[in-house]
Scaffold this motif. Structure first.
Motif, short mmCIF file in Angstrom:
data_model
loop_
_atom_site.label_atom_id
_atom_site.label_comp_id
_atom_site.label_asym_id
_atom_site.label_seq_id
_atom_site.Cartn_x
_atom_site.Cartn_y
_atom_site.Cartn_z
N PHE A 1 1.09 -1.34 0.39
CA PHE A 1 -0.27 0.25 0.19
C PHE A 1 0.80 1.09 -0.35
N PRO A 2 2.18 1.65 0.60
CA PRO A 2 3.19 2.82 0.36
C PRO A 2 2.78 2.69 -0.81
N ARG A 3 3.40 1.62 -1.72
CA ARG A 3 4.42 2.14 -3.01
C ARG A 3 2.57 2.23 -3.59
N ILE A 4 1.66 2.16 -3.76
CA ILE A 4 0.30 2.35 -4.20
C ILE A 4 0.24 4.14 -3.53
N VAL A 5 0.65 4.44 -3.15
CA VAL A 5 0.02 5.63 -2.67
C VAL A 5 1.67 6.18 -3.22
N GLU A 6 2.52 5.98 -3.52
CA GLU A 6 3.36 6.29 -4.41
C GLU A 6 3.07 6.87 -5.81
N GLN A 7 2.11 5.35 -5.99
CA GLN A 7 2.07 5.38 -8.06
C GLN A 7 1.02 6.99 -7.90
N MET A 8 0.39 6.64 -7.07
CA MET A 8 -1.40 7.62 -7.21
C MET A 8 -0.13 9.01 -7.18
N ALA A 9 0.80 9.46 -6.15
CA ALA A 9 1.16 10.96 -6.73
C ALA A 9 2.28 11.01 -8.33
N GLU B 1 7.08 3.56 -14.10
CA GLU B 1 8.11 2.33 -13.25
C GLU B 1 7.40 2.39 -12.05
N VAL B 2 6.67 2.76 -11.14
CA VAL B 2 6.71 3.10 -9.73
C VAL B 2 5.56 1.63 -9.95
N LYS B 3 4.49 2.00 -11.10
CA LYS B 3 3.07 0.37 -10.38
C LYS B 3 4.54 -0.61 -11.34
N ASN B 4 5.00 -1.04 -12.07
CA ASN B 4 5.73 -1.93 -12.07
C ASN B 4 6.48 -2.54 -11.10
N ARG B 5 7.28 -1.44 -10.21
CA ARG B 5 7.64 -1.97 -8.84
C ARG B 5 6.27 -2.16 -7.95
N VAL B 6 5.08 -1.54 -7.76
CA VAL B 6 4.48 -2.64 -7.01
C VAL B 6 3.86 -4.15 -7.80
N ARG C 1 -6.56 -9.70 -3.30
CA ARG C 1 -4.50 -9.34 -4.06
C ARG C 1 -5.70 -8.80 -5.32
N ARG C 2 -6.38 -8.84 -5.95
CA ARG C 2 -6.27 -8.99 -7.11
C ARG C 2 -7.19 -7.70 -7.21
N ASP C 3 -7.76 -7.00 -6.28
CA ASP C 3 -8.92 -6.13 -6.09
C ASP C 3 -7.62 -4.96 -6.04
N VAL C 4 -6.53 -4.99 -5.12
CA VAL C 4 -5.01 -4.25 -5.33
C VAL C 4 -4.79 -4.22 -6.13
N LEU C 5 -4.69 -5.48 -7.50
CA LEU C 5 -4.14 -5.07 -8.47
C LEU C 5 -4.99 -4.28 -9.62
N ARG C 6 -6.31 -4.54 -9.38
CA ARG C 6 -6.97 -3.91 -10.73
C ARG C 6 -7.32 -1.72 -9.15
N LEU C 7 -6.71 -1.75 -9.00
CA LEU C 7 -6.58 -0.15 -8.06
C LEU C 7 -5.24 0.38 -8.96
N VAL C 8 -3.71 -0.43 -8.64
CA VAL C 8 -2.97 -0.69 -9.43
C VAL C 8 -3.08 -0.31 -11.24
#
Length: 224
Positions: free
Chosen positions: A14-22, A62-67, A81-88
């Motif tokens: 989740f912290p990486r997803i926050v980074e992706q959204m930013a 790049e951030v998306k790929n790291r997530v 987990r699938r829902d998390v990947l959908r959010l990404v």
């Protein structure tokens, strides 16, 4: 089947997803500058800003790929987990559409029909409001995880989801206003210009649609 303890103790994505959204938000925030340059007839500025937008989209990628690569196949998560990947994926589309706006604006010179500047500016601003609200929502992830996606944290998130839907609806209405002005000037525009303007409006609108989809994904998280 035994699951390695190291996999279960893997760090939260989740912290990486926050980074992706930013990163996606930074990309989307180039769109108002692109529109301003377009309205000013600054073609060189449009080209420069489009290139900057593409660079920011690459950074978001790049951030998306790291997530995706850092997320273990098996991990104790409060949501699927699938829902998390959908959010990404949904967040990724915000940056993609922002980049597409820049690309479209560099394909050919676009004359701005009379009366379009004001509604286009308002439309773009409304779209950015949806992105800002989606960003605030994603920033709630840490609190939601600690609350197991329930309680007051979930209620606060649902309030932001509701606000996000309202702002996306407002952006839709402003897009309709832009379309009315555009088609009102149909006789003054070449068919290809009308087509390109329609594509530009739709792509800007898609940024708001993707932002709203972030909210829809959060609604699934808290409705488990």
């Amino acid at each position: 089947m035994r699951i390695p303890l190291a996999s279960l103790l893997a760090k939260s994505p989740f912290p990486r997803i926050v980074e992706q959204m930013a990163a996606a938000s930074a990309c989307a925030e180039m769109v108002p500058a692109l529109v301003t340059a377009l309205l000013a007839g600054d073609e060189a500025g449009v080209v420069r800003l489009a290139k900057e937008t593409s660079i920011l989209e690459g950074a978001a990628d790049e951030v998306k790929n790291r997530v995706r690569t850092e997320m273990p196949l098996r991990i104790f998560l409060p949501v699927d987990r699938r829902d998390v990947l959908r959010l990404v994926s949904v967040i990724d589309r915000i940056a993609d559409s922002a980049e597409d706006v820049g690309v479209l604006l560099t394909l050919r010179h676009l004359e701005v029909p009379e009366g379009l500047a004001a509604p286009l500016g308002s439309f773009t601003e409304a779209v950015m409001d949806t992105v800002a609200t989606a960003s605030r929502l994603v920033e709630q992830l840490d609190g939601l995880v600690r609350a197991s996606f329930g309680g007051d944290a979930a209620e606060d998130a649902l309030g932001l989801v509701q606000r996000l839907g309202e702002r996306e609806h407002a952006a839709d209405k402003l897009q309709d206003q832009c379309a009315k002005v555009l088609f009102g000037a149909e006789d003054q525009l070449a068919p290809v210009a009308l087509f390109m303007w329609t594509k530009v409006l739709n792509e800007i609108g898609d940024i708001a649609n993707h932002a709203e989809n972030v909210g829809d994904q959060f609604r699934l998280f808290v409705a488990r």
